[in-house]
Design a protein around this motif. Structure first.
Motif: not given
Ligand code: ADP
Ligand code: ASP
Ligand code: MG
Length: 470
Positions: A261-288
């Motif tokens: 939601e945050l990426a989609y609504f403008g949190a530029k640190v993540l591309h708007p669609r970037s979470i879906q592939p990781a979420a679909a396979r339950n792969i943790p994402v870390r922002i560092l």
């Protein structure tokens, strides 16, 4: 295996790339993970410059376009020469030469035609990631790390929607298995460029601005990574956009849904669609943070966050347009909304927020490319009005919907600021508000104060009250 993505600032110059090399070296040593994939953005600012080359050429200004190409060429060669001098560069100097010769030819062609099609724009923009990934590979090899380059066009397969292509996941899995897995299995670090893909016919595409995050997530999902790391220039996901709100804080943990939601609504640190592939396979994402590699960053994964606050973070987007469609034909009519949304679909324009009344529907869009055609098509069956210079604010939290006071706190925080649109779905993880762009800084500051300062004493205030206690 793990995917590590480094953004533009993280590879802006030779010093920055040295930090990347150190992070990759330490990741190889401290984790027992077999296999690292490194995804890099273009050197900081280069994508903007490349699009400037295209814009100059389109105006027929070939000489300025080519002068800018030369500046970019020199910057890349100098960075490479510092990181992998002389023979350490292996085949990379020639590869970079070839990319810039291609760029000159592309700019020349655009200048002759006075036309830059989306397809040409992608061929031009892709040079940034193709070159930076070569340079980072050379830097790793020069530092003694067994690294090999993979062409992103041989990994990520997309549709033909140039400048904002949609990846085709099954084909991408096939390509990564064939063209990336063998190098990983042989123990090498594989470096590739983010943002770039190719159609089934091998024509270069891009995933839209900021798309390297999306590449990293796609590759992680395709390869079954155990973690995806997004290395950037801030400590992680912050409670709001630090360019809009002062005194933001780190969000240590986010669910996939909140991050999306945050990426989609403008949190530029993540591309708007970037979470879906990781979420679909339950792969943790870390922002560092590349500039503070020891800091904990943000972990995005499933499960409950330790905090019980109804709001996890705020996001915002400027340059929003509201289209209001009014028709008495809507009254009691089924099929009307389908007809209306078909227009936006036809022009590939995503609608973000929707609000309806008895006779009118208001929607927000942030891509105005096809606005005139959309208005013309809607005007065939309804009255249409357009408002510009608006901004969208999203208040996001998994616990938002469970807290009956959350919405009234939002409204109270925004008292005195005219709201143009408010939208909150039944399965509520957020409320989205549209207001005048000029009111955005005040709206964000007031919401941030409401949810992140009151009732959340900082260590400093805690210390003061403890000291002052009788
Ligand atoms: P990169 O080049 O590493 O991909 P980006 O510039 O795309 O970096 O994204 C990082 C930037 O996103 C930060 O510098 C920050 O200004 C901006 N940003 C906007 N909203 C947020 C947020 N909620 N949390 C963190 N950063 C944000
Ligand atoms: N270089 C591309 C851009 O600036 C992609 C990215 O950095 O993620 O948009
Ligand atoms: Mg980015």
């Amino acid at each position: 295996m793990r995917v590590l993505k480094f953004g533009g600032t993280s590879v802006a110059d030779a010093d920055a790339v040295r930090r990347v090399v150190a992070i990759v070296a330490s990741e190889r040593q401290t984790t027992a993970i077999a296999g690292l994939v490194v995804v890099v953005s273009a050197l900081g600012g280069v994508t903007d410059r490349l699009l400037e080359v295209a814009a100059l050429a389109r105006r027929g200004d070939a000489s300025h376009a080519l002068a800018l190409v030369d500046v970019l060429y020199t910057r890349h060669l100098e960075t490479l020469a510092v990181l992998a001098p002389g023979e350490h560069g292996g085949p990379v100097p020639e590869a970079v030469d070839a990319l810039f010769s291609q760029l000159r030819a592309l700019a020349g062609a655009v200048a002759v035609l006075h036309e830059a099609s989306p397809r040409s724009l992608d061929a031009i923009a892709a040079i940034g990631e193709l070159a930076s990934s070569r340079i980072v590979t050379a830097a790793l090899v020069a530092a003694g790390i067994p690294a090999t380059w993979a062409d992103p066009r041989a990994l990520i397969v997309t549709d033909e929607a140039f400048t904002a292509a949609t990846p085709l996941f099954d084909e991408t899995v096939e390509q990564t298995e064939a063209n990336l897995r063998p190098a990983l299995d042989s123990g090498r670090v594989v470096v590739t460029g983010g943002f770039v893909g190719a159609t089934r016919h091998g024509v270069t595409t891009t995933l839209g601005r900021g798309g390297s995050d999306y590449s990293a997530s796609l590759l992680g999902a395709a390869l079954g990574a155990d973690q995806i790391q997004i290395w950037t220039d801030v400590d992680g996901m912050l409670t709001a956009d630090p360019r809009v709100v002062d005194s933001v804080r780190l969000v240590p943990f986010l669910s996939f849904a909140e991050a999306a939601e945050l990426a989609y609504f403008g949190a530029k640190v993540l591309h708007p669609r970037s979470i879906q592939p990781a979420a679909a396979r339950n792969i943790p994402v870390r922002i560092l943070n590349t500039f503070k590699p020891q800091a904990p960053g943000t972990l995005i994964a499933d499960g409950a966050a330790p905090e019980a606050s109804p709001v996890t973070a705020l996001a915002c987007k400027k340059g929003i347009t509201v289209v209001t469609i009014t028709s008495t034909g809507m009254l009691m009519a089924y099929g009307y909304l389908r007809r209306l949304f078909e227009v936006f679909e036809r022009y590939r324009t995503p609608v973000d927020v929707v609000s309806t009344s008895e006779v009118s529907v208001s929607v927000t869009i942030d891509d105005r490319t096809h606005l005139d055609s959309i208005v013309a098509a809607l005007s065939a069956f309804a009255e249409v009005s357009v408002s510009n210079h608006l901004a969208l604010v999203a208040v996001v939290g998994d616990r938002y919907g469970a807290d009956p006071s959350a919405f009234s706190r939002v409204v109270k925080a925004l008292e005195g600021l005219p709201l143009r649109l408010v939208s909150q779905a039944d399965a509520r993880r957020n409320v989205t508000l549209v207001l005048d762009q000029d009111d955005l800084p005040r709206a964000m500051a007031q919401l941030h104060a409401e949810f992140f300062h009151q009732g959340h004493p900082t260590p400093a205030t805690l210390m003061t009250s403890a000291a002052g206690a009788p």
